[in-house]
Design a protein around this motif. Sequence first.
Motif, mmCIF file in Angstrom:
data_model
loop_
_atom_site.group_PDB
_atom_site.id
_atom_site.type_symbol
_atom_site.label_atom_id
_atom_site.label_comp_id
_atom_site.label_asym_id
_atom_site.label_seq_id
_atom_site.Cartn_x
_atom_site.Cartn_y
_atom_site.Cartn_z
ATOM 1 N N LEU A 294 26.089 6.230 -11.873
ATOM 2 C CA LEU A 294 27.298 5.769 -12.550
ATOM 3 C C LEU A 294 28.568 6.354 -11.944
ATOM 4 C CD1 LEU A 294 26.025 6.049 -16.239
ATOM 5 C CD2 LEU A 294 26.534 3.917 -15.036
ATOM 6 N N ARG A 295 28.546 7.629 -11.634
ATOM 7 C CA ARG A 295 29.764 8.322 -11.181
ATOM 8 C C ARG A 295 30.017 8.190 -9.683
ATOM 9 N NH1 ARG A 295 32.425 12.110 -13.930
ATOM 10 N NH2 ARG A 295 32.554 13.574 -12.185
ATOM 11 N N GLU A 296 28.944 8.226 -8.907
ATOM 12 C CA GLU A 296 29.106 8.258 -7.454
ATOM 13 C C GLU A 296 28.717 6.949 -6.773
ATOM 14 O OE1 GLU A 296 27.283 11.672 -5.647
ATOM 15 O OE2 GLU A 296 27.650 12.940 -7.402
ATOM 16 N N GLY A 297 28.081 6.049 -7.528
ATOM 17 C CA GLY A 297 27.620 4.819 -6.917
ATOM 18 C C GLY A 297 26.515 5.043 -5.905
ATOM 19 N N VAL A 298 25.700 6.061 -6.149
ATOM 20 C CA VAL A 298 24.570 6.369 -5.267
ATOM 21 C C VAL A 298 23.283 6.251 -6.076
ATOM 22 C CG1 VAL A 298 23.446 8.104 -3.827
ATOM 23 C CG2 VAL A 298 25.947 7.900 -3.814
ATOM 24 N N ILE A 299 22.379 5.422 -5.596
ATOM 25 C CA ILE A 299 21.097 5.218 -6.263
ATOM 26 C C ILE A 299 20.051 6.086 -5.577
ATOM 27 C CG2 ILE A 299 19.381 3.528 -6.997
ATOM 28 C CD1 ILE A 299 22.222 3.075 -8.126
ATOM 29 N N ALA A 300 19.457 7.002 -6.336
ATOM 30 C CA ALA A 300 18.421 7.880 -5.789
ATOM 31 C C ALA A 300 17.205 7.053 -5.371
ATOM 32 C CB ALA A 300 18.015 8.929 -6.819
ATOM 33 N N PRO A 301 16.566 7.397 -4.257
ATOM 34 C CA PRO A 301 15.447 6.592 -3.758
ATOM 35 C C PRO A 301 14.101 6.969 -4.352
ATOM 36 C CG PRO A 301 15.899 8.356 -2.216
ATOM 37 C CD PRO A 301 16.912 8.497 -3.335
ATOM 38 N N THR A 302 13.134 6.086 -4.125
ATOM 39 C CA THR A 302 11.727 6.388 -4.340
ATOM 40 C C THR A 302 11.164 6.765 -2.977
ATOM 41 O OG1 THR A 302 11.591 4.687 -6.069
ATOM 42 C CG2 THR A 302 9.511 5.508 -5.160
ATOM 43 N N ILE A 303 10.982 8.053 -2.726
ATOM 44 C CA ILE A 303 10.490 8.449 -1.407
ATOM 45 C C ILE A 303 8.961 8.367 -1.370
ATOM 46 C CG2 ILE A 303 12.508 9.921 -1.065
ATOM 47 C CD1 ILE A 303 10.586 12.351 -1.272
ATOM 48 N N GLY A 304 8.401 8.463 -0.176
ATOM 49 C CA GLY A 304 6.956 8.379 -0.016
ATOM 50 C C GLY A 304 6.413 6.969 -0.079
ATOM 51 N N TYR A 305 7.314 5.994 -0.151
ATOM 52 C CA TYR A 305 6.894 4.598 -0.264
ATOM 53 C C TYR A 305 6.364 4.112 1.081
ATOM 54 C CZ TYR A 305 7.133 -0.318 -1.702
ATOM 55 O OH TYR A 305 6.840 -1.619 -2.018
ATOM 56 N N GLU A 306 5.131 3.602 1.085
ATOM 57 C CA GLU A 306 4.470 3.229 2.336
ATOM 58 C C GLU A 306 4.153 1.740 2.453
ATOM 59 O OE1 GLU A 306 2.091 7.419 3.228
ATOM 60 O OE2 GLU A 306 1.036 5.770 2.234
ATOM 61 N N GLU A 307 3.732 1.147 1.354
ATOM 62 C CA GLU A 307 3.228 -0.226 1.443
ATOM 63 C C GLU A 307 3.490 -0.965 0.137
ATOM 64 O OE1 GLU A 307 -1.187 -2.274 1.708
ATOM 65 O OE2 GLU A 307 -0.848 -0.356 2.734
ATOM 66 N N PRO A 308 4.049 -2.169 0.194
ATOM 67 C CA PRO A 308 4.338 -2.914 -1.036
ATOM 68 C C PRO A 308 3.084 -3.194 -1.849
ATOM 69 C CG PRO A 308 5.421 -3.918 0.855
ATOM 70 C CD PRO A 308 4.476 -2.888 1.401
ATOM 71 N N ASP A 309 3.243 -3.138 -3.169
ATOM 72 C CA ASP A 309 2.179 -3.505 -4.091
ATOM 73 C C ASP A 309 2.634 -4.776 -4.812
ATOM 74 O OD1 ASP A 309 0.415 -3.850 -6.190
ATOM 75 O OD2 ASP A 309 0.408 -1.749 -6.806
ATOM 76 N N PRO A 310 1.895 -5.868 -4.711
ATOM 77 C CA PRO A 310 2.318 -7.105 -5.367
ATOM 78 C C PRO A 310 2.476 -6.977 -6.872
ATOM 79 C CG PRO A 310 0.085 -7.305 -4.441
ATOM 80 C CD PRO A 310 0.670 -6.028 -3.917
ATOM 81 N N GLU A 311 1.846 -5.955 -7.475
ATOM 82 C CA GLU A 311 2.005 -5.735 -8.913
ATOM 83 C C GLU A 311 3.232 -4.875 -9.235
ATOM 84 O OE1 GLU A 311 -1.849 -5.911 -11.382
ATOM 85 O OE2 GLU A 311 -2.314 -4.549 -9.733
ATOM 86 N N CYS A 312 3.926 -4.435 -8.196
ATOM 87 C CA CYS A 312 5.170 -3.660 -8.373
ATOM 88 C C CYS A 312 6.264 -4.308 -7.526
ATOM 89 C CB CYS A 312 4.961 -2.214 -7.952
ATOM 90 S SG CYS A 312 3.686 -1.337 -8.868
ATOM 91 N N ALA A 313 6.405 -5.611 -7.684
ATOM 92 C CA ALA A 313 7.281 -6.391 -6.808
ATOM 93 C C ALA A 313 8.731 -6.379 -7.284
ATOM 94 C CB ALA A 313 6.761 -7.820 -6.708
#
Length: 402
Positions: free
Chosen positions: A348-367
């Motif tokens: 909200l204040r800085e306009g920076v969205i924290a990431p989800t790190i460690g992401y390796e491969e898309p999951d179709p159930e988490c699209a």
Amino acid sequence: MTRVVITGAGTINALGHDVAKTLEAMREGRCGIGPLEMRDVDRLSIRIGGQVRDYEAESVFNRQQLALYDRFTQFTLLAAREAVAQAGLSFAGELANRSGVVLGTSGGGLTTQDENYRAVYEEGKNRVHPFIVPKLMNNAAASHVSMEFNLKGPSFTVATACASSNHAMGQAFQMIRSGLCTAMITGGSESMLCFGGIKAWEGLRVMSKDACRPFSATRNGMVQGEGAGVFVFESYDHARARGAEILAEILGFAMTSDAADIVMPSKQGAARAISGALKDGAIARERVGYINAHGTGTAANDKTECAAVADVFGTHADKLMISSTKSMHGHLIGGTGAVELLACIMALREGVIAPTIGYEEPDPECALDVVPNEAREAEVDVVLSNAFAFGGLNAVLALGRV
């Protein structure tokens, strides 16, 4: 209804010993999870965690205090001091009477319990320190915060497993909004990274041995963390009257129960909590730009949470950003929602969205757009913080820019 704002924030966790260092780590996508350093670690099958490192309690607290302060209480007090200092509040007179503390924790003084079980059952000692009970009780941190800052209003602890912090902050929000209180110290803390705590979690078989990878098809479990996040919630009018800097506004809150299973999450229960927070704050779905997910990295939680978000937001779900900072600091159990609220405030204040790190491969159930691996600049006006606990207890907070 009284408007409620946040005027102070404090933390200590695996990413940093204060808010500035924590937010810097989140912006950089830094990982605070690493090899555990503790007694008998070779007897554990899970040997990683989001441990608070380079921390010496003896340099902060004296011997008399350490006899009363479990590690979770120490973390709470350090975070509370930072939050109150930023808020610039001094609690005296009528303000003290109308201010209190509501904190979340799941295990409370688990480190103290673990140490004393060892002393009695393994080492054969027949006596323990006379202050063990007040040191390990779940309300110890809340009580010590109330004493340190002269908070004479409603003060208590909430224990709802992984939703404890969000439930606590929701209660603090409602107390101020209803007019019962003027200001509240709220948030949560946890320190379960002791031998017994980890051994107990091993039994659930939901822990990863190598990393926390929320939403990734390669995810294989959660990783524990420790620490605290504490905030000053205050009525908007009181904050404005004294010229306080406002970090964010609490717009809405909802809590639900799955009433279904002790460990398996429910899409319906999560969705009702999310939609309830929107309804409570009279927030149109299209206004929400970011969700800090519960995102534990387990197969069941992540797909269930994504399905709940998709159900609530419909076509707008494709425009939402959703990330899990547990990938960086680990799962703080009862303290997790409080540390994660920092990512919401940063968005909200800085306009920076924290990431989800460690992401390796898309999951179709988490699209969904899970902001993989790198922080993103984006302007958002409303954000949500999700917490979905064992026992089927859900709590969602909605925050906005003032």
